[in-house]
Design a protein around this motif. Structure first.
Motif, PDB file in Angstrom:
ATOM      1  N   ASP B  31      -4.803  -3.964  -5.335  1.00  0.00           N
ATOM      2  CA  ASP B  31      -4.957  -3.231  -4.084  1.00  0.00           C
ATOM      3  C   ASP B  31      -4.094  -1.976  -4.175  1.00  0.00           C
ATOM      4  OD1 ASP B  31      -4.882  -2.217  -1.523  1.00  0.00           O
ATOM      5  OD2 ASP B  31      -4.567  -4.154  -0.540  1.00  0.00           O
ATOM      6  N   THR B  32      -4.745  -0.841  -4.190  1.00  0.00           N
ATOM      7  CA  THR B  32      -4.003   0.400  -4.441  1.00  0.00           C
ATOM      8  C   THR B  32      -3.110   0.820  -3.291  1.00  0.00           C
ATOM      9  OG1 THR B  32      -5.930   1.558  -3.667  1.00  0.00           O
ATOM     10  CG2 THR B  32      -5.653   1.399  -6.044  1.00  0.00           C
ATOM     11  N   LEU B  33      -3.328   0.257  -2.109  1.00  0.00           N
ATOM     12  CA  LEU B  33      -2.472   0.588  -0.977  1.00  0.00           C
ATOM     13  C   LEU B  33      -1.316  -0.403  -0.858  1.00  0.00           C
ATOM     14  CD1 LEU B  33      -5.100   1.471   1.779  1.00  0.00           C
ATOM     15  CD2 LEU B  33      -3.644   3.057   0.531  1.00  0.00           C
ATOM     16  N   ARG B  34      -1.370  -1.481  -1.644  1.00  0.00           N
ATOM     17  CA  ARG B  34      -0.407  -2.568  -1.478  1.00  0.00           C
ATOM     18  C   ARG B  34      -0.161  -3.180  -2.844  1.00  0.00           C
ATOM     19  NH1 ARG B  34      -3.018  -5.434   2.800  1.00  0.00           N
ATOM     20  NH2 ARG B  34      -1.523  -5.636   4.492  1.00  0.00           N
ATOM     21  N   TRP B  35       0.799  -2.608  -3.568  1.00  0.00           N
ATOM     22  CA  TRP B  35       0.989  -3.059  -4.955  1.00  0.00           C
ATOM     23  C   TRP B  35       1.728  -4.386  -5.054  1.00  0.00           C
ATOM     24  CZ3 TRP B  35       2.655   2.021  -7.957  1.00  0.00           C
ATOM     25  CH2 TRP B  35       1.691   2.993  -7.731  1.00  0.00           C
ATOM     26  N   HIS B 361       6.034   5.713  -7.502  1.00  0.00           N
ATOM     27  CA  HIS B 361       5.705   4.319  -7.772  1.00  0.00           C
ATOM     28  C   HIS B 361       6.515   3.338  -6.932  1.00  0.00           C
ATOM     29  CE1 HIS B 361       4.197   5.617 -12.037  1.00  0.00           C
ATOM     30  NE2 HIS B 361       3.357   5.937 -11.071  1.00  0.00           N
ATOM     31  N   ALA B 362       7.715   3.769  -6.502  1.00  0.00           N
ATOM     32  CA  ALA B 362       8.570   2.881  -5.716  1.00  0.00           C
ATOM     33  C   ALA B 362       7.906   2.473  -4.408  1.00  0.00           C
ATOM     34  CB  ALA B 362       9.906   3.564  -5.424  1.00  0.00           C
ATOM     35  N   TYR B 363       7.013   3.349  -3.903  1.00  0.00           N
ATOM     36  CA  TYR B 363       6.415   3.097  -2.595  1.00  0.00           C
ATOM     37  C   TYR B 363       5.302   2.043  -2.642  1.00  0.00           C
ATOM     38  CZ  TYR B 363       8.953   7.237  -0.968  1.00  0.00           C
ATOM     39  OH  TYR B 363       9.929   8.136  -0.646  1.00  0.00           O
ATOM     40  N   GLY B 364       4.852   1.706  -3.847  1.00  0.00           N
ATOM     41  CA  GLY B 364       3.851   0.652  -3.972  1.00  0.00           C
ATOM     42  C   GLY B 364       2.525   0.960  -3.304  1.00  0.00           C
ATOM     43  N   SER B 365       2.144   2.238  -3.324  1.00  0.00           N
ATOM     44  CA  SER B 365       0.875   2.649  -2.713  1.00  0.00           C
ATOM     45  C   SER B 365       0.483   3.975  -3.334  1.00  0.00           C
ATOM     46  CB  SER B 365       1.069   2.827  -1.206  1.00  0.00           C
ATOM     47  OG  SER B 365       0.005   3.587  -0.657  1.00  0.00           O
ATOM     48  N   VAL B 366      -0.812   4.269  -3.351  1.00  0.00           N
ATOM     49  CA  VAL B 366      -1.213   5.584  -3.876  1.00  0.00           C
ATOM     50  C   VAL B 366      -0.789   6.708  -2.935  1.00  0.00           C
ATOM     51  CG1 VAL B 366      -3.134   4.796  -5.285  1.00  0.00           C
ATOM     52  CG2 VAL B 366      -3.527   5.376  -2.887  1.00  0.00           C
ATOM     53  N   TYR B 367      -0.399   6.355  -1.715  1.00  0.00           N
ATOM     54  CA  TYR B 367       0.164   7.363  -0.804  1.00  0.00           C
ATOM     55  C   TYR B 367       1.673   7.171  -0.733  1.00  0.00           C
ATOM     56  CZ  TYR B 367      -4.671   8.036   0.685  1.00  0.00           C
ATOM     57  OH  TYR B 367      -6.014   8.294   0.702  1.00  0.00           O
ATOM     58  N   PRO B 368       2.432   7.904  -1.554  1.00  0.00           N
ATOM     59  CA  PRO B 368       3.886   7.732  -1.549  1.00  0.00           C
ATOM     60  C   PRO B 368       4.560   8.736  -0.618  1.00  0.00           C
ATOM     61  CG  PRO B 368       3.253   9.003  -3.461  1.00  0.00           C
ATOM     62  CD  PRO B 368       2.009   8.815  -2.628  1.00  0.00           C
ATOM     63  N   GLY B 369       5.874   8.759  -0.668  1.00  0.00           N
ATOM     64  CA  GLY B 369       6.646   9.757   0.067  1.00  0.00           C
ATOM     65  C   GLY B 369       6.588   9.539   1.573  1.00  0.00           C
TER      66      GLY B 369
END
Lengths: 266, 529
Positions: B31-35, B361-369
């Motif tokens: 799941d790209t929004l929830r790694w 990558h730390a954010y665990g989603s394709v939408y970081p920051g």
């Protein structure tokens, strides 16, 4: 003028020197200062951590304590913290809205118009830049995020510092970048916060200044803690402490992170 | 983004020569929004990656300085931001009718409109169209919408290879990596790593490839040109759809987008339903805001706009998929829905000190920051405290730099606080956690002056454990502070006690100003000797 002092919870317990210095400046300028006993906290920590219900009780107490300013009991509420001044204008309203208390929203709005950070009060209300301070040291200033972006104190602290006799102001590299405190952020995201404060401390040390100054003891606690850990030799001081110093009476409040018994004098 | 057929294990990274020392430290998630990891877990890992942090620090600083330069030369920048905010507010308020108008205009111009409730549906529609054309190979323009649906992975499982043609996106794809930034996906790589990735993974890379940007770009160009010329189908996202005309647009810098949008016979565009503007003239605002905010350019080199199909020119079949995937749920939150105004410029990431240290990558989603921290938990509705996503609204020191640069004036810090409150509200634990206890215990004390006075007496206890005026170590959870920072010991006298001692009348004694200083000063000094 009669001025009610909001000391802030952090200054009350850990850093009284910021509030003492604020009292000292205002009294030196010939004003009367009052300390409303009911005060405790502005509620920012609870609000920013998401505990709005708990924050609402704190906001209610804050508003109740300082509301007499609306009836002319005092002329203003002054706080030695841009962050808490910002909370009075922003977070307190969010909290009141979130818990659905329309009456509290109105009271918060009314009170916030009388609430000033010390730098705003000196410049906007009293019309002063030179408050007669003397501080013959090198100083670098970190404009704390909440002062800058929530309270919007702008360049007022710099103007006040530049008018201090004997003071050499050294520009801090990347001054506008957050020091990583963020209240409970520093605990919840301790690793990231540490990386951020390491950058800030390195920038402070790169200036070679004797003193790091801000308008908020919360950020000073964070940056000061990092500077102290590496025995940097940089002292941290609130803007008010510097402005309270005169030739006749150098301000010597409790110096944080310093040996307490044999206190080092600047 | 593995292109291995079923039954064939992918080559393990260890078997690669690792020219340039590149490593891929993330797995492509389901799941790209929830790694699957929390932000503190992700950050703990990425903070240790010194190479990545240097790359990121350098790149974000460069972009943010360029952005500032280009913003400063615009006298009407604030007016533009306000105009953009107003347009996006209108879109959120009138979304259903604007979408219908958009659909009608796209259809009237010969386009084919599909609706997708979620990522799975969107992927299925794309795969079905590709299969109907009898091809197993497509070219792609960089697109956040297809990142969000994990389209490349889905297509690979269906036997279709999707070639990313954006340089940075191609680097990420070749390295079996995940993007670390929404505008600059390979921002966490430096050029020697890129050289290594090309030599190890790009079959036709020249053996004597250096790490000069021109040579790297040249190698990518040669590699991609063949793909462009052979592709029958292209897949894109879009920066903006215009309801009034049914026009779709792509803003890009490399020309790969223009190739994809004009050469293949069939074009499939996946669009989040919020990416609309009502009128053609609104594009004027965003064509100024977007390039300056994203890459610090006055104008992006290629702006492509197309309206349906044009016989004999460009793709003869145009499919537009309008995807919800959680967006209508975001719309129901009157505070949180501001996040839908995002035009994906990434300026909040470039200015954010948290992002700069941890990377995407730390954010665990394709939408970081910062924007990811408010968008991801809303798209996934993952605010329950058992969901790793709920840690994202807390992944900010609330410094507010993001809101200051946002071209559409999204008040990110306020939304972060709002989502924190929503997260606390949905806690379902029977046993309160450390934070519940701390907040519940301190609130009554901090909302009563007398209780506060009594409680603060306890602060003096720190004097017992402090040495030389500072505290260097405390047990958990305070150790999270003291492992990297000292804590000062509390002074002997609290402000309140000092006040009572120096101001027995409760207010400043009516003396001359000089007297007042004399009265206050010696006491303070005396106390701390």
């Amino acid at each position: 003028m009669r001025i009610a002092l909001f000391a802030t919870c952090l200054a009350d317990t850990m850093f009284p020197q910021a509030a003492q210095a604020t009292v000292s400046i205002l009294e030196r300028l010939g004003h009367e200062v009052v300390f409303p006993q009911g005060q405790a906290c502005c509620g920012q920590m609870h609000a920013n951590t998401g505990y709005f219900k708990q924050a609402a009780a704190i906001v209610e107490n804050h508003v109740k304590t300082f509301e007499p300013v609306l009836d002319g009991e005092w002329d203003a509420v002054v706080v030695p913290s841009g962050s808490c001044a910002g909370a009075a204008r922003h977070e307190q309203r969010l909290v009141a809205e979130h818990v659905g208390d329309a009456a509290l929203v109105k009271r918060v709005d009314a009170l916030s118009k009388y609430t000033y950070d010390i730098s705003e009060f000196l410049i906007d209300v009293l019309g002063l830049e030179d408050v007669g301070a003397y501080f013959p040291h090198t100083v670098t200033y970190h404009p704390t995020c909440h002062s800058m972006r929530v309270a919007h104190v702008g360049d007022r602290p710099y103007r006040l510092l530049r008018a201090v006799e004997g003071l050499t102001l050294i520009e801090l590299p990347d001054e506008k970048v957050c020091c990583g405190f963020g209240g409970t952020f520093s605990i919840k995201n301790s690793d990231t916060s540490t990386a951020m404060v390491a950058d800030k401390a390195a920038n402070v040390m790169s200036t070679g200044a004797e003193v790091l100054c801000t308008g908020d003891y919360s950020c000073l606690m964070n940056i000061g803690g990092a500077l102290s850990r590496v025995n940097s030799g940089v002292r941290v001081m609130h803007l008010a402490e510097i402005l309270a110093s005169t030739k006749e009476a150098p301000f010597e409040g409790h110096a944080s992170f310093q040996p307490s018994k044999d206190q080092v004098r600047l | 983004m593995t292109q291995t057929f079923l039954g064939m294990p992918a080559a393990s990274p260890e078997e690669q020569p690792h020219t340039g020392g590149w490593r891929t430290n993330v797995e492509v998630p389901q799941d790209t929004l929830r790694w699957g990891h929390t932000f503190p877990e992700g950050a703990h890992k990425t903070l240790a990656n010194t190479q990545m942090r240097r790359n990121l620090g350098h790149a974000t600083r460069t972009i943010r300085n360029k952005r500032q330069l280009r913003v400063d030369e615009m006298p009407d920048w604030e007016d533009l931001r306000e105009a953009a905010e107003a347009v996006k507010f209108e879109v959120a308020s009138r979304l259903p009718e604007l979408l219908e108008q958009f659909e009608a205009n796209v259809t009237a111009n010969g386009g084919i409109v599909h609706w997708a409730r979620d990522a799975a549906e969107a992927n299925r529609i794309v795969a079905d169209i590709i299969k109907s054309k009898g091809v197993d190979d497509v070219v792609k323009v960089k697109s956040m919408a297809t990142q969000e649906t994990n389209l490349n992975e889905y297509l690979a499982d269906e036997g279709i290879t999707a070639h990313e043609t954006d340089l940075a996106e191609m680097i990420v794809q070749l390295a079996d990596d995940m993007p670390s930034h929404i505008v600059v996906p390979a921002i966490h790589r430096n050029r020697s790593e890129v050289r290594g990735i090309f030599l190890d993974r790009m079959g036709d890379a020249p053996e004597d490839l250096s790490d000069k940007p021109e040579e790297l770009a040249g190698a990518a160009r040669a590699h991609l040109r063949k793909k462009f010329l052979h592709a029958k189908v292209a897949v894109s996202g879009t920066n903006m759809g215009i309801a009034e005309t049914g026009t779709v647009s792509i803003f890009e810098s490399e020309g790969n987008g223009r190739m994809c949008l004009t050469l293949p016979d069939t074009l499939i565009t996946l669009m989040g339903i919020e990416k609309l503007v009502p009128r053609y003239q609104d594009a004027e605002i965003f064509t100024q805001l977007l390039p300056r905010s994203a890459t610090g350019e006055r104008m992006n080199p290629y702006t492509s706009m197309w309206t349906g199909v044009t016989p004999g020119d460009g793709p003869q079949e145009f499919h537009l998929i309008l995807m919800d995937n959680g967006r209508t749920k975001v719309l129901t939150d009157p505070i949180g829905r501001q996040a839908l105004a995002c035009i994906r410029c990434g300026s909040c990431m470039n200015i954010c000190p948290v992002y700069q240290h941890t990377g995407g990558h730390a954010y665990g989603s394709v939408y970081p920051g910062p924007i990811g921290s408010i968008l991801t938990p809303q798209l996934t509705q993952g605010l329950d405290d058992d969901d790793p996503v709920h840690t994202l609204p807390f992944a900010s020191s609330l410094c507010g730099a993001c809101a200051e640069v946002c071209p559409v004036k999204i008040d990110i810090p306020t939304i972060l606080i709002h989502l924190r409150a929503r997260s606390v509200d949905v806690k379902r634990r029977l046993v309160p956690d450390m934070w519940d206890v701390a907040m519940n215990v301190t609130a009554p004390v901090m909302s009563n002056g007398k209780a506060w006075l009594a409680a603060t007496e306890g602060v003096k206890a720190t004097r017992l454990i402090g040495k030389d005026g500072r505290i260097g170590a405390l047990p958990f959870p305070a150790s999270l502070w003291t492992r990297s920072r000292d804590l000062p010991i509390a002074p002997k006298e609290s402000l309140r006690h000092w006040w009572k001692r120096t101001h027995p009348e409760g207010i400043t004694p009516s003396r001359t100003a000089t007297d007042a200083v004399d009265a206050a000063q010696p006491d303070v000094t005396e106390e701390n000797r």
